[in-house]
Design an enzyme around this catalytic site. Structure first.
Site, PDB file in Angstrom:
ATOM      1  N   GLY A  79       0.812  -1.210   0.000  1.00 23.75           N
ATOM      2  CA  GLY A  79       0.000   0.000   0.000  1.00 23.75           C
ATOM      3  C   GLY A  79       0.842   1.254   0.000  1.00 23.75           C
ATOM      4  N   GLY A  81       0.243   5.470   1.069  1.00 20.76           N
ATOM      5  CA  GLY A  81      -0.640   6.497   1.598  1.00 20.76           C
ATOM      6  C   GLY A  81       0.022   7.850   1.586  1.00 20.76           C
ATOM      7  N   GLY A  82      -0.722   8.858   2.049  1.00 21.78           N
ATOM      8  CA  GLY A  82      -0.201  10.212   2.041  1.00 21.78           C
ATOM      9  C   GLY A  82       1.000  10.393   2.943  1.00 21.78           C
ATOM     10  N   GLY A  84       3.220   7.775   3.739  1.00 17.49           N
ATOM     11  CA  GLY A  84       4.271   6.792   3.528  1.00 17.49           C
ATOM     12  C   GLY A  84       3.757   5.508   2.905  1.00 17.49           C
ATOM     13  CE  LYS A 100       0.727   5.629   8.172  1.00 16.47           C
ATOM     14  NZ  LYS A 100      -0.382   6.254   8.925  1.00 16.47           N
ATOM     15  CG  ASP A 197      -8.171  10.376   5.383  1.00 10.08           C
ATOM     16  OD1 ASP A 197      -8.986  10.782   4.529  1.00 10.08           O
ATOM     17  OD2 ASP A 197      -7.078   9.869   5.085  1.00 10.08           O
TER      18      ASP A 197
END
Length: 390
Positions: A79, A81-82, A84, A100, A197
């Site tokens: 994945g 994301g914004g 990392g 993450k 979010d």
């Protein structure tokens, strides 16, 4: 004779100077050694204090995470994301993890990172993703989560093939599970937390398709009776932002309620709110759902891949709850405790929804978007369309 005296005096003076210099050098070395010892002691104490008092979760060393993810190989990347990338890994004991890895340009400092870690550490609920620990070493900031084999909800409901694996019963259970997790954040935990979010990609699914809310990178904590705040930095994801947050920077628990309503309509329809297309109008999914409700044909919103094995009343109730959550005015939207009650009780009386906010996809406010794996600021036109209610 005079020459002998000069030599003796010079020798004595040299010895005195050498001794003096040696003494000061020795004292300087002792001072440096003492300072180094004090610095090491301070660093050790600070490190121990950081581990024992500041962080409430286990610390993983970088070598362990390197080995678990095969040095963050692209094959293990699951994945983006914004803040990392996310990698799958396996610990020496065989436990699978999701790592993450925050990007160095995420803007999140050590203090903010520790605050996020401690925030998530305090959250214990079946519908929230469980944080196993973290890694802080040099410039590296990493969060280690339990691994979810089914990844995120958007991989199912927006995929032409995999969405067939989500019959109505599973979709309903996912809706209720998300609602319970959000209720815990807003009212039942020791802290009042606004996620900010909530979206399909931030809902992870375990082996039994149980939903788990994840990614608290921009969540905000409130204490006492505080339920909202103003900000000049609007952050979130297109299609899920409430009108008051996108337009004026005011966010509250009702902002999360709006996002939840959008998510409910997406789960029911299998369509994205942002990017929704219909040949007969320019409405987004929220506007389309409201139009169908106003025309007394809400079941047309249902995903066409769903069979007939569902309760009509249950589906209509979920659509009605979704529309109640996306109403334009914050005071008209229900709390999450009311949402859970309405979803769980067929006999509960539901109000008729009023017009939704953001029913057309034209934006004119600056939003720092975290969707699509990138952080960017984009201007589009926002239009709030008022549609007549029945």
């Amino acid at each position: 004779m005079m020459m002998i005296i000069v030599v003796v005096v010079s020798t004595v003076l040299g010895m005195i100077l050498s001794a003096t210099a040696g003494y000061y050098i020795c004292q300087l070395r002792k001072a440096k050694l003492k300072a180094a010892q004090e610095e090491n002691s301070f660093y050790k104490d600070s490190k121990e204090e950081s581990q024992d008092n500041e962080l409430e979760l286990p610390l993983f060393d970088l070598g362990t995470i390197f080995a678990a993810t095969d040095k963050f190989s692209s094959a293990n990347k699951i994945g983006q994301g914004g803040f990392g990338s996310v990698y799958k890994g396996e610990l020496p004991d065989g436990q699978e993890i999701a790592v993450k890895r925050l990007s160095q340009g995420s803007g999140q400092g050590l203090k903010e990172f520790k605050n996020e870690v401690n925030l998530i550490a305090k959250l214990q609920h079946p519908n929230l993703v469980r944080l196993l620990g973290c890694c802080i070493q040099g410039e590296e900031r990493m969060l280690i989560y339990e691994f979810q084999h089914n990844k995120s909800l958007d991989n199912f409901i927006f995929d032409q093939t995999r969405r067939k694996l989500l019959p109505w019963e599973k979709r309903f259970n996912i809706i209720v599970g998300i609602a319970r997790g959000l209720l815990y954040l807003h009212e039942d935990s020791r802290l009042r937390i606004i996620h900010r979010d909530l979206k399909a990609s931030n809902i992870l699914l375990d082996n039994e398709m149980c939903p788990k809310i994840s990614d608290f990178g921009i969540a905000r904590i409130f204490g006492g009776e505080q339920t909202g705040e103003m900000t000049k930095r609007v952050m979130g994801t297109y299609g899920y932002l409430s009108p008051e947050y996108a337009m004026s920077g005011h966010f509250s628990v009702k902002s999360d309620v709006f996002s939840f309503g959008v998510l409910v309509l997406e789960i029911i329809s299998g369509k994205k709110n942002w990017g929704f297309y219909h040949p007969e109008h320019d409405l987004n999914l929220v506007g389309h759902a409201w139009k169908l409700w106003d025309e007394q044909s809400p079941l047309q919103l249902m995903d066409e891949v769903l069979d007939e094995s569902f309760s009509t009343n249950e589906v209509v109730r979920c659509i009605q709850v979704g529309l109640l959550c996306v109403q334009q005015r914050t005071e008209d939207r229900p709390t999450m405790s009311s949402v859970v009650f309405m979803l769980s009780n067929e006999s509960a009386e539901l109000n008729q929804p009023k017009e939704p906010g953001f029913s057309v996809e034209r934006f004119s406010v600056k939003i720092e978007s975290l969707s699509g794996g990138q952080t960017s600021s984009t201007s589009n036109d926002i239009t709030i369309t008022t549609l007549a209610g029945r």
